[in-house]
Scaffold this active site. Structure first.
Site, PDB file in Angstrom:
ATOM      1  N   GLY A   8       0.835  -1.211   0.000  1.00 33.88           N
ATOM      2  CA  GLY A   8       0.000   0.000   0.000  1.00 33.88           C
ATOM      3  C   GLY A   8       0.864   1.252   0.000  1.00 33.88           C
ATOM      4  N   GLY A  11      -0.611   4.771  -0.926  1.00 32.65           N
ATOM      5  CA  GLY A  11      -1.769   5.279  -0.172  1.00 32.65           C
ATOM      6  C   GLY A  11      -1.406   6.443   0.732  1.00 32.65           C
ATOM      7  N   GLN A  12      -2.370   6.850   1.553  1.00 32.33           N
ATOM      8  CA  GLN A  12      -2.179   8.045   2.376  1.00 32.33           C
ATOM      9  C   GLN A  12      -0.980   7.905   3.311  1.00 32.33           C
ATOM     10  OE1 GLN A  12      -4.800   8.888   5.618  1.00 32.33           O
ATOM     11  NE2 GLN A  12      -4.422  11.080   5.574  1.00 32.33           N
ATOM     12  N   ILE A  35      -0.736  -1.919  -5.981  1.00 36.19           N
ATOM     13  CA  ILE A  35      -1.629  -2.717  -6.828  1.00 36.19           C
ATOM     14  C   ILE A  35      -1.794  -1.991  -8.163  1.00 36.19           C
ATOM     15  CG2 ILE A  35      -2.938  -4.055  -5.116  1.00 36.19           C
ATOM     16  CD1 ILE A  35      -5.050  -1.784  -5.215  1.00 36.19           C
ATOM     17  N   TYR A 143     -15.380  -1.883   9.115  1.00 36.83           N
ATOM     18  CA  TYR A 143     -13.994  -1.443   9.299  1.00 36.83           C
ATOM     19  C   TYR A 143     -13.520  -1.796  10.721  1.00 36.83           C
ATOM     20  CZ  TYR A 143     -10.034   1.826   9.452  1.00 36.83           C
ATOM     21  OH  TYR A 143      -8.787   2.388   9.575  1.00 36.83           O
ATOM     22  N   LYS A 147     -10.699  -4.389  12.164  1.00 37.35           N
ATOM     23  CA  LYS A 147      -9.562  -3.885  12.936  1.00 37.35           C
ATOM     24  C   LYS A 147      -9.406  -4.662  14.263  1.00 37.35           C
ATOM     25  CE  LYS A 147      -7.749  -1.083  10.095  1.00 37.35           C
ATOM     26  NZ  LYS A 147      -6.439  -1.434   9.500  1.00 37.35           N
TER      27      LYS A 147
HETATM   28  N1  SER Z   1      -9.198   7.391   9.342  1.00 33.29           N
HETATM   29  C1  SER Z   1      -9.923   6.158   9.374  1.00 33.29           C
HETATM   30  C2  SER Z   1     -11.295   6.325   8.856  1.00 33.29           C
HETATM   31  O1  SER Z   1     -11.850   7.389   9.022  1.00 33.29           O
HETATM   32  C3  SER Z   1     -10.004   5.643  10.774  1.00 33.29           C
HETATM   33  O2  SER Z   1      -8.893   4.927  11.107  1.00 33.29           O
HETATM   34  O3  SER Z   1     -11.825   5.411   8.328  1.00 33.29           O
END
Ligand code: SER
Length: 317
Positions: A8, A11-12, A35, A143, A147
């Protein structure tokens, strides 16, 4: 930590972490994993090797680990919280099946693994203020589910197989280099872009909604420091609360108005993001990270705001 694979890397977090590892760790070799469709460009491409590294392709990952004699993997592949609500099966596939691929390779080839957790690993029943290191984790978003499972699976591989897994729970991350995508905390980045461009900011999160936030340089320091920490001092592993600031939309707008007084903001609350934000902590207690590996953030809201505006002016104007 010498031969490192960043999955990744465009990514950010990855785009900045890859460069920090390449420039900050003497003698390191850092492979930028990406990717197709998210290829590295510019200095990221020119400053070291790059490989297609799809977390869902275990053979491909194992081949990269062998080719470069990788000893550490930063696993940054994930769908953020709002997009994961739209694509829960894909989020599960990337976050869980992907992690399992990585942990199996780590077990076989003796590789250390960092997979970030998040404020998203907490839920409605978690104490909201001063959220303790060890507390209730019953998130309601996909999400968050992934996690918590990431934390558990990473600890499981450590205790059962001795894999060196370590991690931090990132707050919402704010940076001027690469935009996040599909997260609940993205508003706290987008407001800076709108302010610098002189545009009105339409805020998807309601006034009075507090969440932990962090400036990217502190987050990168944490990602490196945790992997360099003395393992004998670690009571916890997956995953450490880290915190530096907590604000609501009015708080960040007020901080920006010290530098850009005519910032205009109105609210158009997105129910999906608001529901998620309401279930997350207002502010985490990071005393274990401070005690076990010396975590100490450098940026508060004002220092971050000054730096964000200065750098976004260079980038956008
Ligand atoms: N920055 C993430 C989100 O907002 C949280 O870990 O999904």
């Amino acid at each position: 930590m010498k031969n490192i694979l960043v999955i990744g890397s465009t990514g950010q977090i990855g785009s900045e972490l890859t460069m920090k590892l390449r420039t900050g760790i003497p003698g390191s070799l850092v492979v930028a994993g990406y990717i197709p469709g998210a290829e590295p460009k510019g200095v990221l491409l020119e400053s070291g090797p790059a490989e297609v590294a799809d977390v869902c392709n275990a053979k491909q990952l194992a081949a990269i680990v062998d080719k470069y004699d990788i000893d550490t993997i930063y696993n940054l592949a994930a769908l953020l919280s709002a997009v994961a609500e739209r694509l829960p099966l894909k989020a599960w596939d990337i976050q869980m099946n992907g992690l399992l691929n990585i942990l199996e390779i780590a077990r076989e080839k003796n590789v250390a693994v960092f997979t970030p957790s998040s404020i998203g690993s907490f839920g409605e029943s978690t104490p909201k203020v001063g959220t303790p290191q060890d507390t209730i984790q019953r998130p309601s978003s996909m999400y968050g589910v992934t996690k918590v499972a990431t934390e558990l699976l990473s600890d499981y591989y450590h205790f059962k197989y001795g894999v060196d897994t370590r991690s931090v729970r990132f707050p919402g991350l704010i940076s001027y280099t690469t935009l996040p995508g599909g997260g609940t905390t993205d508003y706290a980045v987008e407001i800076y872009y709108a302010a610098v461009k002189g545009e009105e900011f339409v805020c998807p999160i309601a006034a009075g909604t507090y969440m932990d936030m962090m400036y990217m340089p502190d987050a990168l320091d944490a990602a490196v420091a945790i992997m360099q920490a003395d393992p004998s001092k670690l009571v916890h592993r997956n995953s450490f609360n880290i915190a530096s600031m907590s604000f609501d939309p009015e708080g960040v707008a007020a901080a920006i108005r010290k530098y850009i007084p005519d910032l205009k903001m109105r609210y158009e609350v997105d129910p999906v993001r608001q529901h998620i934000a309401d279930s997350w902590p207002d502010s985490m207690d990071d005393s274990c990270a401070r005690a076990e590996w010396g975590w100490a953030p450098k940026y508060g809201l004002d220092e971050m705001t000054r730096d964000m505006i200065e750098n976004l002016k260079k980038k956008l104007l």
